[in-house]
Design an enzyme around this catalytic site. Structure first.
Site, short mmCIF file in Angstrom:
data_model
loop_
_atom_site.label_atom_id
_atom_site.label_comp_id
_atom_site.label_asym_id
_atom_site.label_seq_id
_atom_site.Cartn_x
_atom_site.Cartn_y
_atom_site.Cartn_z
N GLY A 25 -98.30 53.84 8.67
CA GLY A 25 -97.19 52.90 8.50
C GLY A 25 -95.94 53.37 9.24
O GLY A 25 -95.69 54.57 9.36
N GLY B 291 -87.59 40.95 4.40
CA GLY B 291 -87.80 41.24 2.98
C GLY B 291 -87.09 42.53 2.60
O GLY B 291 -86.29 42.56 1.69
N PHE B 292 -87.44 43.62 3.29
CA PHE B 292 -86.80 44.93 3.07
C PHE B 292 -86.92 45.39 1.63
O PHE B 292 -86.07 46.12 1.14
CB PHE B 292 -85.33 44.88 3.51
N LYS C 203 -94.56 47.04 21.19
CA LYS C 203 -93.29 46.30 21.13
C LYS C 203 -92.83 46.09 19.68
O LYS C 203 -91.68 46.37 19.34
CB LYS C 203 -93.46 44.95 21.82
N GLY D 233 -98.60 47.90 4.96
CA GLY D 233 -99.24 46.62 5.29
C GLY D 233 -100.14 46.67 6.50
O GLY D 233 -101.29 46.22 6.46
N THR E 184 -92.31 41.51 10.71
CA THR E 184 -92.77 42.81 11.14
C THR E 184 -93.79 42.75 12.27
O THR E 184 -93.96 43.73 12.98
CB THR E 184 -93.40 43.53 9.94
N GLY F 144 -92.90 51.04 9.06
CA GLY F 144 -91.79 50.13 8.73
C GLY F 144 -90.54 50.82 8.24
O GLY F 144 -89.44 50.41 8.55
N GLU F 145 -90.70 51.87 7.45
CA GLU F 145 -89.52 52.48 6.84
C GLU F 145 -89.22 53.87 7.40
O GLU F 145 -88.32 54.55 6.94
CB GLU F 145 -89.72 52.54 5.32
N ILE G 80 -93.38 39.60 7.41
CA ILE G 80 -91.98 39.41 6.99
C ILE G 80 -91.03 39.65 8.17
O ILE G 80 -89.88 40.03 8.00
CB ILE G 80 -91.64 40.31 5.78
MO1 MOS Z 1 -90.35 48.17 1.24
S1 MOS Z 1 -88.48 48.66 0.46
O1 MOS Z 1 -91.45 48.82 0.09
O2 MOS Z 1 -90.42 46.50 1.40
#
Ligand code: MOS
Length: 705
Positions: free
Chosen positions: A663, A225-226, A594, A495, A454, A665-666, A452
Site C-alpha cells: 500500500g 475520503g481520507f 502515475k 485497497g 486513488t 496511500g498514506e 476514492i
Molecule cells: Mo484511511 S485514514 O484508513 O482512509
C-alpha cells in the site's frame, strides 16, 4: 502493463462531468431533500423542542426529533466506526453539533429554512473539552516495553526528553458527505460517498433494524475520503429512515461545517518522546508516551505512540498511550492515522538528538537502521529505508545543507533543510474479486472495492489485462456496489494490494479453467471461450487476510520513505515557505507509476499541511470547533506547494503478496511533516514543539538581524 503510468481510465468521465457522484444520481427520480439541525451545546440535554413552525412551512414532509424518530438499534457505547449508529433516539447531547432534529422537504432550501425554524432549548451540563494533564486518566494502554528505558536515559551520552503537541485534524474530502436513499419494494439502495460499501450496508441494516440482504450500497464515484468516509454517519441513517417512511428517494448532503461535527476527527495528542544514544550516534533507548483524546461514544484510537516500534534499532524501548476522555466528538481515521502526528513528533525528536550529538540527521537515521523488527524479533521484509535516505540525499543535494541552524540567508529568507523518515504498516485483508470473460472479447472485473480518487478503476484494469494478456481497453471494471464480491474497501492503504491480488487470482483461475478444456498452449483466449463456454466464463479470486495465512507471521511488513525539504523562513515576518521537496519511497511493486506518484505527492502535501497549516481549535466552553469551515481551517493551497516530487524505488516485496505490491496511500505524509519541522529548525534555530508551526510561535525566537 503492471507499473505503467497509464492515465486514469475514468479520467474522461470525470473531466466531462459524466462520472456521477452520489448526490448527482437521478435514476431513482427527483429526491426530496433532508437537513440536519445540530446541537448548540457540547454536553447536556434537550429541554424542549418545538417543531410546529417548521412543520407548517412550505414543502416540509417530515420533521423528526428524539420524540418521534423511528425505533432503531440501541446505542453501543464505545462503538467501532462501522457499528450501529442510531440517530435522534435520545435527548442527551454527546457533543456540539450532534443531530437534534431532521427535516425533509421538497427542496434543500426549504429543508434548511425549516430546520432553522425549530425552537430548541437546552439544559447544558459541564463537559470536558480541553486536552491537558488534568483530563488524562492515569492508566497506560497498548504498552510495549523492551529492556529498561529509564536506565538507558540515565546512562547514555546524549538524551532528548521533550514534549510535543499535535492538534485536532479533519479529513474534509472535497466531495461533501452525501447520500441518496431509495426505498423500493422492501429494499433500500443507498447512493452514498463511502470507502467501504459492504461494511456500511451491514451497519445501516443493523441500525434501522432490517435484514442485511435488504440493503445495497453504491459508491461508484467518490470525491476523496481520507478516512472520513469509512465510518457510518447520520446522513446514511436519516436518509434511509426517511425514504422508508415517505416512499420517496431522500437526499441528504452534509454542509462543510457539518463535516466538522457530524463526521469525526483525528484526536489532538500530547507526546513525550525520549531518546538516548551513545556518542557515536547509536540509539540505546526509544520512548514515546502519548496522551490522546478519546470519546465516550466511539472506540477509535489513534496509534500516535506506536510509529517508532519498527523504525530504528535500540535495545531499550517503551511506547504506550494514555487516554483523555473528552466531549469533543468521535475520533475516526484521518489520513495516515498514527503516522502523521506520531512521526511528525518522533522525527522532530530524532533531529533534536542529531543536534545534541553533532551528527548529521541523515547519518543518525542511517546508523540506526535495523533488518529485524526490534519488538517482534522477526525480519522486516523489504526494509529499504536507508536506500530511500541515500537516494533522496543524493538527488536533493543534502550535502548543501546548512550545518548550523540560522546560518544561511537568501535576501530576507532564512534557508533550512530537513529530512524525515516514513514508515507505514502493510495490511493484507480478506477480499474477493470476480472476473468474467464474455465471448465477444470483453473482460469484466467486479469487486466492491471503491475508487476514492486513488486510481482503483485503472489499476484493476491493468492487473486483469496483464494477467490475461489483453489490452486494457478490453477490460471493464465495475466497483463499489455492495452486491459485488466483498473486500475490505479503501482504507488503511490496503485497497490496491487486496484488490490486485484477488483480481490476479481470478484471472489465473480463468486460465486454468480454459486450459483444462483447451489444453495448454492455446493461442486465442477468446476463441477458446467461444468454443467451450459460449455463455461466457467467470471465476472468483480470493486474497487471504494476514490472520488466515500463517506465512505472514514470518515477517513484519512495512513500507518506507524519506522526505527532504528546503524551506525559507522570512526573517522579518516568520512566514514559512516550502521551496522544494523530494520524497523517495519503497513500497513494493508499483502498479501504476502515475497514480502512485499522485498518491505519494498527495500524502506529502498533507505532511506540509500538518507541519504548517492544519489545526481545528476547540472552544473550551462548549467543545465547538471555532474554525470549523474552509475559511479558517487552513490547508495548503497551490501557492503553498511549489516544486515537489516523489520517486518510488523499483521494488518487489514477495512477503506482502505474490504480486509484490504494498500500500502507498498514506505513506507520503508521516515523515514529510517531520522533514518540514526539521527544515524550519535548520533555517531558524527555533524548535516549535506545538504543531502546526505558525508565525506566532516562530516569531519570538527568530534571529535579530
Ligand atoms: Mo484511511 S485514514 O484508513 O482512509
Amino acid at each position: 502493463m503492471i507499473g505503467e503510468g497509464l492515465s486514469r481510465t475514468d479520467g474522461p468521465l470525470k473531466v466531462t462531468g459524466r462520472a456521477l457522484y452520489s448526490a448527482e444520481r437521478r435514476e431513482m427520480g427527483e429526491p426530496l431533500h433532508g437537513f440536519i439541525l445540530g446541537a448548540a451545546i457540547g454536553q447536556g440535554r434537550v429541554a424542549s423542542i418545538d417543531t410546529s413552525r417548521a412543520e407548517a412551512m412550505a414543502g416540509v414532509r417530515l420533521v423528526w426529533t428524539h420524540r418521534n424518530a423511528p425505533p432503531q438499534a440501541a446505542i453501543i457505547p464505545k462503538s467501532d466506526i462501522l457499528d450501529v449508529k442510531p440517530q435522534l433516539t435520545t435527548d442527551r447531547i454527546a457533543h456540539y453539533g450532534a443531530p437534534v432534529a431532521f427535516v425533509v422537504a421538497d427542496t434543500f432550501e426549504q429543508a434548511r429554512a425549516a430546520a432553522a425554524a425549530i425552537d430548541v432549548s437546552y439544559d447544558a451540563a459541564p463537559g470536558a473539552f480541553v486536552l491537558d494533564e488534568a483530563s488524562v486518566a492515569p492508566e497506560w494502554h497498548d504498552e510495549s516495553r523492551v529492556g529498561d528505558l529509564d536506565a538507558a536515559m540515565a546512562s547514555s551520552d546524549a538524551t532528548v526528553d521533550a514534549v510535543y503537541a499535535t492538534p485536532y485534524h479533519f479529513s474534509q474530502p472535497m466531495e461533501l458527505h452525501a447520500c441518496i436513499a431509495d426505498w423500493r419494494n422492501g429494499h433500500l439502495t443507498l447512493h452514498i460517498a463511502s470507502q467501504m460499501v459492504a461494511q456500511l450496508a451491514d451497519a445501516v441494516a443493523d441500525t434501522i433494524l432490517i435484514g442485511r440482504d435488504c440493503v445495497t450500497v453504491d459508491s461508484r464515484f467518490v470525491g476523496g475520503g481520507f478516512g472520513a468516509k469509512i465510518a457510518l454517519h447520520a446522513e446514511a441513517i436519516l436518509s434511509a429512515l426517511a425514504t422508508r417512511q415517505l416512499n420517496r428517494p431522500v437526499q441528504l448532503v452534509l454542509t462543510r461545517r457539518q463535516g466538522f461535527t457530524v463526521v469525526g476527527h483525528r484526536p489532538a495528542s500530547i507526546s513525550r518522546v525520549r531518546l538516548a544514544a551513545s556518542r557515536d550516534g547509536r540509539l540505546t533507548g526509544i520512548g514515546h508516551d502519548a496522551n490522546i483524546q478519546v470519546s465516550p461514544e466511539g472506540n477509535w484510537k489513534e496509534g500516535v505512540a506506536t510509529v517508532a516500534r519498527a523504525l530504528y534499532a535500540a535495545p531499550h524501548r517503551l511506547t504506550r498511550t494514555r487516554h483523555s476522555t473528552l466531549d469533543t466528538g468521535v475520533c475516526e481515521p484521518v489520513r495516515g492515522p498514527g503516522e502523521v502526528p506520531g512521526l511528525m513528533v518522533f522525527e522532530s525528536a530524532m533531529d533534536e538528538l542529531a543536534e545534541k550529538l553533532g551528527i548529521d540527521p541523515l547519518e543518525l537515521r542511517i546508523r540506526n537502521d535495523t533488518a529485524i523488527d526490534p519488538e517482534k524479533n522477526r525480519p522486516l521484509s523489504g526494509r529499504r529505508l536507508v536506500e530511500c535516505l541515500r537516494e533522496g540525499a543524493a538527488r536533493f543535494g543534502w550535502d548543501q545543507r546548512p550545518t548550523r541552524p540560522a546560518s544561511r540567508l537568501d535576501g530576507r529568507w532564512l534557508i533550512g533543510y530537513g529530512v524525515g523518515s516514513s514508515i507505514r504498516g502493510h495490511y493484507q485483508t480478506t477480499a474477493e474479486a470476480r472476473v468474467r470473460l464474455e465471448p465477444d472479447g470483453q473482460v469484466i472485473v467486479q469487486t466492491d472495492m471503491t475508487d476514492i480518487g486513488t486510481g482503483t478503476y485503472t489499476i484493476a484494469a491493468q492487473v486483469a489485462a496483464a494477467a490475461l494478456g489483453v489490452p486494457v481497453a478490453q477490460v471493464r471494471v465495475e466497483l463499489a456496489r455492495s452486491n459485488l464480491p466483498r473486500g475490505n474497501g479503501a482504507g488503511g492503504s490496503w485497497g490496491s494490494g487486496n484488490t490486485s491480488v484477488s483480481i490476479d487470482r481470478a484471472c489465473q483461475g480463468l486460465k486454468e479453467k480454459i486450459g483444462q478444456v483447451a489444453g495448454i498452449g492455446y493461442n486465442d483466449l477468446f476463441a477458446e471461450v467461444r468454443r467451450h463456454f459460449p455463455a461466457g466464463l467467470e471465476a472468483v479470486g480470493t486474497t487471504l487476510g494476514m490472520d488466515d495465512e500463517p506465512s505472514y507471521d514470518n515477517f513484519s511488513i512495512f513500507t518506507y520513505g524519506a522526505t527532504f525539504t528546503e524551506v525559507g523562513v522570512d526573517v522579518m515576518t516568520g512566514e514559512t515557505r516550502i521551496r522544494r521537496m523530494l520524497g523517495v519511497f519503497s513500497a513494493g511493486r508499483i502498479l501504476n507509476a502515475k497514480t502512485a506518484r499522485s498518491q505519494l505527492i498527495g500524502g506529502m502535501i498533507w505532511g506540509i499541511s500538518a507541519a504548517l497549516h492544519e489545526a481545528a481549535h476547540v472552544d473550551p466552553r462548549n467543545g465547538a470547533w471555532v474554525n470549523g469551515d474552509f475559511a479558517e481551517y487552513l490547508v495548503p493551497t497551490h501557492a503553498d506547494v511549489p516544486q515537489i516530487d516523489a520517486i518510488a524505488l523499483d521494488d518487489f516485496d514477495g512477503a506482502a503478496n505474490h504480486l509484490g505490491a504494498k500500500g502507498i496511500g498514506e505513506l507520503g505524509s508521516g515523515g514529510t511533516a517531520g522533514s518540514v519541522a526539521n527544515a524550519v529548525y535548520n533555517a531558524t534555530g527555533v524548535r516549535v514543539r506545538d504543531f502546526p508551526i505558525t508565525i506566532s510561535k516562530l516569531l519570538p525566537g527568530l534571529p535579530k538581524i
